[in-house]
Design a protein around this motif. Structure first.
Motif, short mmCIF file in Angstrom:
data_model
loop_
_atom_site.label_atom_id
_atom_site.label_comp_id
_atom_site.label_asym_id
_atom_site.label_seq_id
_atom_site.Cartn_x
_atom_site.Cartn_y
_atom_site.Cartn_z
N MET A 138 24.66 24.03 50.84
CA MET A 138 23.65 25.11 50.46
C MET A 138 22.77 25.49 51.67
O MET A 138 22.54 26.83 51.39
CB MET A 138 22.62 24.20 49.36
CG MET A 138 23.28 23.64 48.20
SD MET A 138 23.98 24.90 47.11
CE MET A 138 22.34 25.58 46.54
N VAL A 139 22.51 24.85 52.54
CA VAL A 139 21.67 25.22 53.73
C VAL A 139 22.59 25.88 54.78
O VAL A 139 22.29 26.84 55.35
CB VAL A 139 21.02 24.27 54.22
CG1 VAL A 139 19.74 24.46 55.22
CG2 VAL A 139 20.36 23.26 53.20
N PRO A 329 18.35 12.45 52.50
CA PRO A 329 16.88 12.97 52.27
C PRO A 329 16.26 11.84 51.24
O PRO A 329 15.17 11.42 51.19
CB PRO A 329 16.80 14.14 51.82
CG PRO A 329 18.20 14.81 52.01
CD PRO A 329 19.29 13.57 52.36
N PHE B 18 16.90 21.33 53.03
CA PHE B 18 17.75 21.53 51.64
C PHE B 18 16.65 22.37 50.83
O PHE B 18 17.12 23.22 50.16
CB PHE B 18 17.35 20.15 50.94
CG PHE B 18 18.69 19.35 51.12
CD1 PHE B 18 19.27 19.26 52.37
CD2 PHE B 18 19.35 18.71 49.94
CE1 PHE B 18 20.52 18.64 52.43
CE2 PHE B 18 20.56 18.00 50.01
CZ PHE B 18 21.19 18.08 51.24
N LEU B 20 15.55 25.35 52.24
CA LEU B 20 15.68 26.71 52.51
C LEU B 20 16.26 27.69 51.60
O LEU B 20 15.47 28.67 51.39
CB LEU B 20 16.50 26.55 53.94
CG LEU B 20 15.66 26.71 55.32
CD1 LEU B 20 14.85 25.48 55.33
CD2 LEU B 20 16.67 26.64 56.35
N PRO B 21 17.36 27.24 50.88
CA PRO B 21 17.75 28.27 50.05
C PRO B 21 16.98 28.60 48.96
O PRO B 21 17.18 29.49 48.02
CB PRO B 21 19.35 27.59 49.63
CG PRO B 21 19.33 26.32 50.18
CD PRO B 21 18.31 25.99 51.10
N TYR B 26 12.31 33.01 52.77
CA TYR B 26 13.14 32.50 53.78
C TYR B 26 14.54 33.64 53.44
O TYR B 26 15.14 34.25 54.31
CB TYR B 26 13.59 31.62 53.66
CG TYR B 26 14.76 30.97 54.57
CD1 TYR B 26 14.50 30.89 56.11
CD2 TYR B 26 16.17 30.65 54.16
CE1 TYR B 26 15.64 30.60 56.92
CE2 TYR B 26 17.29 30.36 54.95
CZ TYR B 26 17.01 30.36 56.37
OH TYR B 26 18.00 30.22 57.29
#
Ligand code: FAD
Ligand code: SF4
Ligand code: SF4
Lengths: 460, 362
Positions: A138-139, A329, B18, B20-21, B26
């Motif tokens: 996703m990132v 995480p 995680f 960021l999206p 951003y």
């Protein structure tokens, strides 16, 4: 390495003032990436808009011997984008277009700043699939994936990013723009620079475009979970599954600590009393998938699984995969300093490696949880500690050193997918030997005579 | 250590990226500094004294952030970004650093008598007598701009008392660098309205819940769902059930986890249409749309595209700021889609409301 006001002016001339950052508060966010304990500030951050601008920045940097660190989303775990010698961080997020998807040729042409997920979704809309599937999809950016040769949850059956890169446009540190490979599956003219640049971690060239292979989207898929009393038992089942003649697309494991942490975050109803969990999946025609999943389940039961459950719809399968992707995480909830490492051993040595990690953790009085890609022998031992406890941090460094040594002893390697970066550089010599390290340096010098591109990493 | 930030909360972030999206700023810039992770790195630099309180980039980022908290539900480490942002603004937005307009608004809403007057003039809902179980919060913005919302809420649920002189919940203060006053105002509202407080504003709901406890605060749709209220009629347009979309309120969704309830209620009275990106911020973000109009519009633009594409009759909001933002945006595009509050839609259904013809239809 002089970074001067004149140099900054030149940068502004190339990319425009609005795409150049020089203030302390603008630079601080670029002092780190997803790697704990590494931090160093750049002198400038630039956001180039195309390959020509990248070329001009690199040429200028070579002339003035100023370091340049390429950066995608900064999600790497080896301090690959930390500007350890200062200089310029070159951010590629503005280059984020999907230039082309060709159904006929089964390929996509993209700029490096596109996120992996965006590309996957675009391919999916056309009934195609971009296979590489890192936990950070996703990132992370496609450029970052290629530069680190990212692996992921589909590695066992489909391999890693490397297998899907057909061609690259790259800018050399001296400013030349080259195109390697192309649109062909078969092309053996010259050294395979596409493969050399894949996994080069931003030390040889800056990638400005990539042509990647797509595959037809599989028509079906299945996912399941098997619980075991211990991680060793789960590793034993991995061998049994492969020996049963099935090559699952996904075969991931989590130890007890990881399962608990993930359950705490994702609340999927995972069994937190088990010692370990194996997450397995396959894709392809529905009938074949059903048969494979059944065989995997049976193999697990035969190896003493406490319980096997199958995800009965795509949503719950996706939820399971998503839970696996967030193991790191989620673990960090246990303590605010979380050091995740990445070592790989041959699959038959997996159980032995897990045992060694446990011993090492115990000896150093550390809390180390382990998860990873069981099918690839790729483990992620993860240490959770309190950053204030400097003694523990010291011990963790020692422990990880021993873990890497153990991996090498078992015929494995110091990183299976995260890369070397600044974090693993001290261990590279052990893995490759002096002759190969010297060759790496000569290759680096051929690409980057002034040694400006991502110094302090591979090739240094 | 300067003690600006709660050390435990700041230490939670492991920089995994995680978030960021999920972050709209951003998405606009691709700049780490405009991401939740980058902003937390900035906060750490401030905390450790490596960055000065007057640093222009830090000031800029503390204001560029919408405060939408989309970064919270996606964060597996459980970082409470909203609290950190309040602490950041408390630190940075002092004296001249606080936008003049924000100062002016804060002064306005902290005067209960002014609010009462404004509400009287605009004719918000009034419910005499003692609260029977639950009281309706008359949001400060809503009283002035959309008194019809509280009237609709009362029309639907007559048992809700709406005593005037209740004051303002203080979210505006908390989000603009004065969380101490913001907290005190919330406590005062809590004292004036004992028992359960029902609010038609997602922003107020989240702020009040943070100070009074989750049990005491119910957003309107949540309250209806809890009491199993389903409006009897339906909303029709040109002989068919209306097509209705929802814009989530960031704070309601990201801080309180309420998003299924309004959807179910809309679905009960009309054809519900899910907009792509309904969960993402519309750019209103409290005072943001006033303080940073241009950025606010950039955040809104893709939403207006999505609304146009969805061919809906109504877009429902559950927060007055979002309502205002949507109305202005739709108007600027000459759209025939109407933005209304959930309470209004449901009241329409109760009256078995039919719009015979859409503007622009033949
Ligand atoms: C929670 C989590 C899960 C993860 N899961 C996985 C996983 O399953 N598998 C895996 O392999 N990795 C995983 N990673 C690590 C990381 O996401 C990958 O390494 C990813 O490929 C990095 O992409 P990025 O865009 O963030 O690159 P960055 O972190 O920005 O950069 C990584 C490296 O590539 C270089 N680089 C970036 N872009 C370019 C470019 N255009 N040209 C030249 N060099 C460039 C940088 O200099 C740096 O050395 C995970 C990370 C996290 C935080
Ligand atoms: S997702 Fe959470 S832990 Fe990860 S970078 Fe964002 S705030 Fe930090
Ligand atoms: S609150 Fe919204 S705008 Fe601010 S950092 Fe989080 S996601 Fe981004």
């Amino acid at each position: 390495m002089p970074f001067t006001a004149e140099f900054a002016d030149e940068l502004a001339r190339i990319v425009g003032h609005q795409h150049l950052r020089l203030g302390p508060g603008e630079l601080a966010p670029y002092s780190r990436d997803a790697t704990p304990l590494f931090s160093a500030e750049p002198d400038a951050v630039v956001f180039p808009g195309d390959a020509e601008e990248v070329s001009a920045v690199l040429k200028l940097a070579t002339e003035h011997s100023v370091p340049v660190v390429p950066r995608g989303a900064g999600s790497n775990l080896c301090a690959g984008t930390v500007p350890v010698d200062g200089g310029v961080v070159l951010v590629l997020t503005r280059l984020n277009r999907i230039l082309e998807i060709s159904d006929g040729e089964l390929l996509a042409r993209v700029e490096p700043g596109v996120t992996t997920n965006t590309l996957s979704e675009a391919a999916e809309k056309r009934g195609l699939r971009y296979v590489p599937d890192p936990g950070s999809r996703m990132v992370s950016t496609v450029g970052g994936n290629i530069a680190t040769c990212a692996g992921g949850l589909r590695g066992l059956k489909y391999g890693v990013t490397r297998n899907y890169v057909l061609g690259l446009e790259a800018v050399l540190p001296t400013g030349e723009i080259i195109r390697t490979g192309g649109r062909l599956w078969k092309d053996v003219a010259g050294y395979d620079l596409t493969r050399l640049l894949t996994g080069s971690e931003g030390t040889l060239a800056v990638l400005t475009e990539a042509t990647v292979a797509l595959v037809p989207a599989p028509s079906g898929g299945g996912t399941g979970v098997a619980y075991f009393t211990s991680l060793e038992a789960a590793c034993g089942a991995v061998a049994a599954i492969i020996e049963s003649g099935v090559l699952p697309a996904t075969l991931e494991f989590l130890d007890r600590k990881c399962v608990r942490a993930v359950e705490e975050f994702a609340r999927l109803g995972l069994r937190t009393d088990a010692g370990a969990l194996l997450l397995f999946g396959d894709d392809g025609p529905a009938e074949a998938v059903a048969e494979n999943i059944d065989r995997i389940g049976k193999a697990c039961v035969a190896e003493g699984a406490l319980e096997v459950t199958l995800a009965d719809d795509i949503t719950s399968a996706e939820a399971l995969l998503a839970a696996r992707r967030c193991s790191l995480p989620a673990l960090s909830r246990l303590g605010s300093l979380t050091i995740l490492e990445d070592a790989t051993v041959p699959r038959p040595r997996l159980a032995e490696m897990v045992g060694r990690i446990d011993d090492i953790a115990e000896r150093h009085e550390l809390r180390i949880a382990t998860f990873g890609h069981a099918g690839d022998g790729n483990l992620h031992p993860t240490c959770v500690l309190d950053p204030g406890d400097t003694g523990a941090v010291e011990r963790a460094h020692k422990a990880f050193g021993e873990i890497f040594t153990a991996a090498i002893e078992l015929g494995g390697t110091i990183t299976g997918e995260h890369g070397v970066g600044a974090a693993k550089l001290p261990y590279l010599l052990d893995r490759l030997g002096p002759e190969q390290v010297a060759l790496l340096r000569r290759i680096k010098a051929a690409f980057d005579p002034a040694s400006i591109l991502n110094p302090g990493k591979l090739g240094s | 250590m300067s003690g600006v930030f709660d050390a435990e909360k700041l230490g939670r972030c492991i920089s995994c990226g995680f978030c960021l999206p999920a972050c709209p700023t951003y998405a606009l810039t691709g700049d780490e500094a405009a991401s939740p992770r980058g902003r937390i790195t900035l906060m750490r630099a401030l905390e450790e004294g490596r960055l000065d309180v007057t640093d222009p980039a830090s000031l800029e980022q503390s204001s560029f952030c919408l405060g939408c908290r989309a970064c919270e539900p996606v964060c597996p480490a459980g970082v409470e970004y909203g609290t950190l942002l309040e602490q950041w603004r408390d630190h940075q937005w002092q004296g001249a650093a606080r936008p003049v307009l924000a100062r002016w608004l804060m002064a306005l809403v902290s005067r209960a008598w002014l609010l009462r007057l404004q509400g009287l003039v605009r004719g918000h809902a009034r419910g005499k007598g003692e609260p029977r179980g639950a009281a309706l919060l008359l949001g400060c913005v809503e009283r002035g701009l959309y008194p019809e919302v509280s009237r609709a809420a009362r029309e639907l649920r007559g048992e809700l008392a709406a005593p005037s002189g209740q004051g303002c919940c203080g979210a505006l203060h908390a989000h603009n660098g004065d969380s101490r006053t913001g907290g005190a105002m919330a406590a005062l509202v809590g004292a004036r309205l004992p028992g359960v407080i029902v609010t038609t504003a997602g922003g107020c709901a989240a702020h009040l819940a943070a100070h009074l406890g989750r049990e005491r605060v119910k957003e309107f749709s949540e309250y209806l769902a809890e009491h199993e209220v389903v409006p009897s009629g339906e909303v029709r347009v040109a002989g068919r059930r209306a097509r209705v979309a929802l814009q989530d309120s960031c704070h309601l969704r990201n801080a309180l986890g309420v998003f299924a309830e309004p959807r179910a209620l809309i679905g009960a009275v009309a054809d519900y249409v899910e907009l792509p990106g309904a969960a993402g911020c519309c750019g209103a973000a409290g005072t943001y749309s006033l303080l940073r109009k241009r950025d606010s519009m950039r955040v809104l633009a893709p939403k207006l595209d999505a609304i146009a594409e969805a061919e809906v009759d109504f877009v429902v909001a559950v927060n007055p700021g979002c309502l205002r933002q949507l109305r202005q945006g739709l108007k600027s595009r000459g759209s025939t889609v109407r933005a209304i509050h959930l309470a209004e839609l449901l009241a329409m259904a109760q009256r078995d409301w039919t719009l015979s013809k859409r503007k622009g239809d033949a």
